[in-house]
Design a protein around this motif. Structure first.
Motif, mmCIF file in Angstrom:
data_model
loop_
_atom_site.group_PDB
_atom_site.id
_atom_site.type_symbol
_atom_site.label_atom_id
_atom_site.label_comp_id
_atom_site.label_asym_id
_atom_site.label_seq_id
_atom_site.Cartn_x
_atom_site.Cartn_y
_atom_site.Cartn_z
ATOM 1 N N ILE A 201 138.500 43.777 71.216
ATOM 2 C CA ILE A 201 137.387 44.693 71.473
ATOM 3 C C ILE A 201 136.592 44.233 72.684
ATOM 4 O O ILE A 201 136.226 45.037 73.564
ATOM 5 C CB ILE A 201 136.479 44.786 70.226
ATOM 6 N N GLY A 202 136.340 42.936 72.777
ATOM 7 C CA GLY A 202 135.602 42.393 73.917
ATOM 8 C C GLY A 202 136.331 42.632 75.223
ATOM 9 O O GLY A 202 135.720 43.008 76.234
ATOM 10 N N ALA A 203 137.655 42.436 75.196
ATOM 11 C CA ALA A 203 138.447 42.631 76.411
ATOM 12 C C ALA A 203 138.439 44.099 76.837
ATOM 13 O O ALA A 203 138.315 44.416 78.039
ATOM 14 C CB ALA A 203 139.872 42.155 76.176
ATOM 15 N N ASN A 204 138.564 44.996 75.859
ATOM 16 C CA ASN A 204 138.558 46.427 76.195
ATOM 17 C C ASN A 204 137.195 46.875 76.724
ATOM 18 O O ASN A 204 137.109 47.689 77.650
ATOM 19 C CB ASN A 204 138.944 47.248 74.972
ATOM 20 N N LEU A 205 136.129 46.349 76.139
ATOM 21 C CA LEU A 205 134.794 46.695 76.638
ATOM 22 C C LEU A 205 134.587 46.173 78.058
ATOM 23 O O LEU A 205 133.930 46.819 78.880
ATOM 24 C CB LEU A 205 133.732 46.123 75.698
ATOM 25 N N SER A 206 135.144 45.003 78.337
ATOM 26 C CA SER A 206 135.031 44.452 79.696
ATOM 27 C C SER A 206 135.745 45.348 80.698
ATOM 28 O O SER A 206 135.253 45.588 81.816
ATOM 29 C CB SER A 206 135.605 43.030 79.744
ATOM 30 N N LEU A 207 136.926 45.837 80.296
ATOM 31 C CA LEU A 207 137.670 46.729 81.188
ATOM 32 C C LEU A 207 136.915 48.036 81.429
ATOM 33 O O LEU A 207 136.881 48.569 82.546
ATOM 34 C CB LEU A 207 139.042 47.023 80.600
ATOM 35 N N ILE A 208 136.308 48.551 80.343
ATOM 36 C CA ILE A 208 135.548 49.801 80.494
ATOM 37 C C ILE A 208 134.338 49.592 81.401
ATOM 38 O O ILE A 208 134.050 50.408 82.293
ATOM 39 C CB ILE A 208 135.113 50.315 79.114
ATOM 40 N N TRP A 222 141.548 52.593 76.141
ATOM 41 C CA TRP A 222 140.779 51.418 75.703
ATOM 42 C C TRP A 222 139.934 51.751 74.476
ATOM 43 O O TRP A 222 139.781 50.925 73.574
ATOM 44 C CB TRP A 222 139.874 50.928 76.843
ATOM 45 N N PHE A 223 139.417 52.992 74.422
ATOM 46 C CA PHE A 223 138.643 53.390 73.245
ATOM 47 C C PHE A 223 139.512 53.431 71.997
ATOM 48 O O PHE A 223 139.068 53.072 70.899
ATOM 49 C CB PHE A 223 137.991 54.758 73.488
ATOM 50 N N ARG A 224 140.763 53.877 72.170
ATOM 51 C CA ARG A 224 141.669 53.902 71.023
ATOM 52 C C ARG A 224 141.953 52.487 70.534
ATOM 53 O O ARG A 224 142.054 52.243 69.332
ATOM 54 C CB ARG A 224 142.968 54.620 71.397
ATOM 55 N N ASN A 225 142.079 51.559 71.479
ATOM 56 C CA ASN A 225 142.287 50.158 71.079
ATOM 57 C C ASN A 225 141.091 49.629 70.291
ATOM 58 O O ASN A 225 141.243 48.931 69.283
ATOM 59 C CB ASN A 225 142.508 49.291 72.316
ATOM 60 N N ILE A 226 139.900 49.953 70.766
ATOM 61 C CA ILE A 226 138.686 49.511 70.066
ATOM 62 C C ILE A 226 138.621 50.120 68.673
ATOM 63 O O ILE A 226 138.327 49.442 67.678
ATOM 64 C CB ILE A 226 137.433 49.887 70.888
ATOM 65 N N GLU A 227 138.906 51.421 68.585
ATOM 66 C CA GLU A 227 138.885 52.099 67.286
ATOM 67 C C GLU A 227 139.900 51.494 66.334
ATOM 68 O O GLU A 227 139.626 51.305 65.142
ATOM 69 C CB GLU A 227 139.172 53.588 67.486
#
Length: 422
Positions: A201-208, A222-227
């Motif tokens: 989640i942290g990595a995906n938020l960083s990318l966003i 990336w949102f799907r990964n977080i979900e």
């Protein structure tokens, strides 16, 4: 924690020794006191019996009377004193006996290393007073020896009590230690399970956040990964809550339920999933098997076992479910065909967060944390039943559950509580 457990064990031993030692002291002390009392009463009885059975005749016919007793006898008439049965005593001892009994009127005294008890009675119209004196030095030495032996036995019992108390303390502390170790492992395993999704989640938020001008559509992946990871963490939390509820199941109301109907209802909910996966589901359920149980937990047990069987059955495979009743137990079996479990894993399959690293786990998808079977075991143990797993290691896995057929509430055994802790 080790320090706390050691303190707990020491306190248990201290309390155990105090209570056990007090009971032993009371027991052995009572025996010794009774022994002393019986000895003293026996001496007094013998002294009185001598005077009862040997009435004082005329002094010139006293030979027959003297043969009847082994006590020292002193007869006093006015100012004259006659001593009998004192041939083995020296004059000083005889004079001291006369002084202590006749002149001083003592009934218990000692001198010269010997201990005496005396009693007296007036005879012949109170003209003559007869004193019976008994040397109880030997009896006193016997009592002292008995007291010493009793004390040594008491000390020996204290040593045995300490050894036994230490063994019991280890057994008492062991469930606490095991529970602590289990809780520590649970926290460590849960932390490990949560670490990966949090990192993702942290990595995906960083990318966003790295591209503030991007749109939601562009970051959809990336949102799907977080979900997905949030769903994974939510599933873990729910599984842990289910474990907690299972451990507290004894606080829930029990009712007599038709567990055959409960199983049929759970299997009905899996028919569509089995059809989509081309898995055949064979049922062999004896109708109207009823027992005292916690309805929602038994349904949860059936769901876990069926979900486990479905998850590890490949497409085109087969699942067999049976429910039979003997005189004492309801026997439920869940068997799935396709992959097996190696023998070395069978004893650990019910441990929390334990997952077998083979084709059985690699072939599954979704959120699997190794908590389902642990929860199933907790439910079975709470119902005073047993659960076992058998497999040939390659083609099938069979879970066998036995639930006692009870129609009324009864006290849960302590062994079940220990198993729940462990």
């Amino acid at each position: 924690m080790d320090k706390v457990l050691n303190q707990l064990r020491r306190r248990f031993i201290i309390v155990f020794m105090i209570v056990g030692g007090a009971f032993l002291l009371l027991a052995y002390g009572s025996i010794f006191v009774v022994n002393v009392t019986q000895t003293m009463n026996g001496i007094e009885h013998d002294l009185n019996s001598i005077l009862d059975k040997a009435p004082l005749p005329a002094f010139d016919n006293r030979d027959e009377w003297l043969q009847r007793t082994n006590c020292i006898l002193i007869a006093r008439q006015a100012d004259s004193v006659v001593v009998f049965n004192a041939d083995t005593l020296d004059d000083g001892t005889v004079n001291e006996l006369v002084r202590r009994t006749v002149k001083e009127g003592e009934d218990s005294f000692n001198f010269g290393g010997s201990y005496y008890m005396a009693t007296s009675r007036n005879v012949l119209g109170n003209d003559i007073t007869v004193y019976a004196v008994y040397d109880w030095t030997g009896d006193r030495e016997d009592l002292a020896e008995a007291g010493l032996i009793t004390g040594l036995v008491y000390l020996f019992c204290l040593v045995l009590l300490f050894i036994f108390g230490n063994m019991v303390a280890k057994q008492v502390v062991e469930p606490v230690k095991r529970s602590y170790e289990q809780q520590k492992k649970l926290v460590a395993d849960a932390s490990h399970e949560l670490k990966t999704p949090i990192a993702i989640i942290g990595a995906n938020l960083s990318l966003i956040s790295s591209d503030p001008d991007s749109t939601v559509k562009q970051n959809e992946h990336w949102f799907r990964n977080i979900e997905s990871q949030l769903s994974r963490m939510s599933a873990l939390i729910m599984d842990m809550l289910e474990l907690h509820r299972a451990d507290d199941a004894k606080n829930k109301p029990e009712t007599v339920e038709d567990i055959s109907a409960l199983l049929s209802g759970v299997l009905l909910s899996f028919e569509a999933r089995c059809f989509e996966k081309s898995v055949s589901l064979d049922e062999d359920i004896e109708p109207e098997i009823k027992t005292l149980c916690i309805k929602q937990n038994v349904e949860r047990l059936y769901t876990i076992m069926m979900d486990n069987a479905f998850k590890y059955t490949p497409e085109g495979g087969k699942i067999q479910v049976s429910l039979k009743a003997d005189k004492k137990n309801a026997v439920i079996e869940f068997t799935n065909y396709g992959v097996g479990i190696a023998k070395e894993h069978l004893t650990k399959i019910f441990d929390r967060f334990y997952r077998v690293d083979n084709a059985r786990t690699q072939s599954t998808q979704g959120n699997s944390f190794g908590l389902g079977l642990s929860l199933a075991k907790s439910i079975v143990l709470d119902h005073e039943g047993t659960i076992n797993c058998d497999s040939d290691g390659s083609s099938y896995v069979k879970f066998s559950i036995e639930l006692p057929l009870r129609q009324e509430r009864k006290k849960r055994r302590a062994s079940i509580s220990n198993n729940l802790i462990g």
